[in-house]
Design a protein around this motif. Structure first.
Motif, PDB file in Angstrom:
ATOM      1  N   VAL A  31       0.867  -1.175   0.000  1.00  0.00           N
ATOM      2  CA  VAL A  31       0.000   0.000   0.000  1.00  0.00           C
ATOM      3  C   VAL A  31       0.902   1.224   0.000  1.00  0.00           C
ATOM      4  O   VAL A  31       1.755   1.372   0.887  1.00  0.00           O
ATOM      5  N   ALA A  32       0.742   2.084  -0.986  1.00  0.00           N
ATOM      6  CA  ALA A  32       1.631   3.244  -1.114  1.00  0.00           C
ATOM      7  C   ALA A  32       0.838   4.471  -1.532  1.00  0.00           C
ATOM      8  O   ALA A  32       0.004   4.403  -2.437  1.00  0.00           O
ATOM      9  N   THR A  33       1.105   5.585  -0.872  1.00  0.00           N
ATOM     10  CA  THR A  33       0.493   6.850  -1.291  1.00  0.00           C
ATOM     11  C   THR A  33       1.196   7.367  -2.532  1.00  0.00           C
ATOM     12  O   THR A  33       2.410   7.196  -2.695  1.00  0.00           O
ATOM     13  N   LEU A  34       0.435   8.008  -3.393  1.00  0.00           N
ATOM     14  CA  LEU A  34       0.961   8.555  -4.640  1.00  0.00           C
ATOM     15  C   LEU A  34       0.705  10.053  -4.683  1.00  0.00           C
ATOM     16  O   LEU A  34       0.088  10.633  -3.783  1.00  0.00           O
ATOM     17  N   ASP A  35       1.151  10.666  -5.753  1.00  0.00           N
ATOM     18  CA  ASP A  35       0.832  12.070  -5.974  1.00  0.00           C
ATOM     19  C   ASP A  35      -0.625  12.205  -6.394  1.00  0.00           C
ATOM     20  O   ASP A  35      -1.287  11.229  -6.749  1.00  0.00           O
ATOM     21  N   GLU A  36      -1.105  13.421  -6.370  1.00  0.00           N
ATOM     22  CA  GLU A  36      -2.436  13.759  -6.880  1.00  0.00           C
ATOM     23  C   GLU A  36      -3.560  13.049  -6.129  1.00  0.00           C
ATOM     24  O   GLU A  36      -4.583  12.670  -6.705  1.00  0.00           O
ATOM     25  N   GLY A  37      -3.358  12.832  -4.824  1.00  0.00           N
ATOM     26  CA  GLY A  37      -4.433  12.305  -4.000  1.00  0.00           C
ATOM     27  C   GLY A  37      -4.859  10.895  -4.329  1.00  0.00           C
ATOM     28  O   GLY A  37      -6.060  10.587  -4.320  1.00  0.00           O
TER      29      GLY A  37
END
Length: 390
Positions: A31-37
């Motif tokens: 699980v990884a956060t990305l750019d642009e929400g």
């Protein structure tokens, strides 16, 4: 850390869990956060890589790894209609909701992985919504199971083979060596003949939405990609292809006998055979008498008149495997066969493949191997002796 509605989180994790259960290998989900929400959920193994992106409110960067089974168990227990705060705390992934300290904790794995790099396909085409799910549902029952010994020398029997003919028509083929189907598909395909593992195809079908068009891609290295707006799946094809030229030769519409049966009545008979016979003797013997059909089991557990007609002659009786014939007959329950309630069994010899079809259609060609048992040999040999006087 990020915030996400509980229904949205369940809608991402649930299908990925269902998909991962059908693959072989590592069951770690990242699980990884990305750019642009956006947040990416992804897993990868030798046969299949899956990435699903979802919109969320990002509050801090985060990349974690956990078991897809554990994550699904914990996420499924979350309350509905709540905003979930997902964050790492004290070495665990915390799923928090409400104004108080309500939470579910998920154990993390001490692993890190680079973001899934989706390869750029050299060629792409588009399938209409539901096409993948439909062909998966119809073709996979004809594929060999993963423990099939023959798959060591012929891996292609574990999956569905896609082949584009010189005419531009695309045929799908599948066999487990006992039953075989060739189906003219209403899809486009590449010039390459490719076999895709049945379980992996099912895993892709589980995670892709059935109501969206799918982009199918082929990379330079031979990987196959299925993609919708939010989900990307990358598959490694099986080695080799089916010996389709030889398999196709088994179709025999000029057989000595045409046996016409009601499809639903045949399915009911096969269900009854499975209910009364031992697991290793689930055979139905079809004896042809005076233009009619008498079905029975080899152990004498059941005898039943089977409605239908017999055209031609030369074969006294055949034996069919209840499960194999059930799969073949069930194939014709698809919507475009809704007016085809009568099956035609083309029987040429009690030892030769039985061709199965319906009148007025040539889109699907199918064979099922008969079962050769002493009771059937005796019936046919006695008929030959009677006819020749020997």
């Amino acid at each position: 850390m990020f915030r996400i509605p509980s229904e949205m989180l369940k809608g991402v994790v649930g299908p990925m869990y269902k998909s991962a259960r059908k693959t072989v290998g590592d069951k770690t989900v990242y699980v990884a956060t990305l750019d642009e929400g956006r947040v990416a959920f992804y897993y990868q193994d030798v046969a299949l890589s899956v990435e699903r992106k979802v919109t969320a409110t990002i509050e801090a960067d985060m990349t974690v790894a956990t078991s897809i089974f554990v994550l699904n168990q914990m996420v499924s227990a979350l309350p509905n209609e709540e905003e979930i705060l997902v964050q790492v705390e004290d070495g665990r992934l915390m799923l928090k909701w409400g104004s108080r300290d309500s939470h579910i904790a998920v154990d993390l794995l001490p692993e890190t992985a680079a973001m899934l790099e989706v390869p750029t396909p050299e060629h792409t085409l588009t399938w209409k919504a539901g096409a993948l799910h439909g062909l998966t549902r119809m073709m996979i029952p004809f594929c060999a199971l993963s423990n099939n010994e023959k798959s060591h020398s012929l891996p292609a029997i574990l999956g569905v083979m896609f082949r584009k003919e010189e005419t531009g028509e695309v045929y799908l083929r599948a066999t487990d060596s006992f039953k075989y189907v060739r189906c003219l598909g209403k899809i486009d395909w590449f010039d390459n003949t490719i076999s895709l593992d049945a379980q992996t195809l099912q895993a892709v079908s589980d995670v892709l939405p059935p109501d969206a068009d799918v982009t199918v891609g082929l990379t330079k290295s031979g990987l196959v990609m299925f993609k919708t707006g939010a989900v990307t799946c990358v598959l490694a094809p099986l080695e080799g292809t089916l010996p389709y030229a030889n398999l196709d030769k088994a179709f025999n519409y000029d057989a000595a006998m045409k046996v016409r049966v009601d499809r639903l009545e045949l399915l009911d008979l096969l269900r009854r055979v499975r209910a009364v016979c031992p697991a290793n003797r689930q055979f139905a013997m079809l004896e042809f008498k005076d233009g009619g059909i008498v079905a029975s089991t080899a152990g004498g557990e059941m005898v039943q008149d089977l409605g239908g007609t017999v055209e031609g002659g030369g074969v006294k009786a055949v034996a069919i495997h209840a499960t194999h014939m059930d799969i073949a007959a069930s194939f014709f329950a698809a919507p475009f066969f809704k007016d085809c309630d009568e099956l035609v069994l083309y029987v040429n010899h009690y030892k030769e493949p039985i061709t199965i079809g319906v009148d007025g259609q040539d889109r699907v060609n199918m064979t099922v191997l008969p079962i050769i048992i002493s009771e059937i040999e005796s019936l046919n040999n006695s008929a030959v002796k009677k006819a020749t006087g020997v």
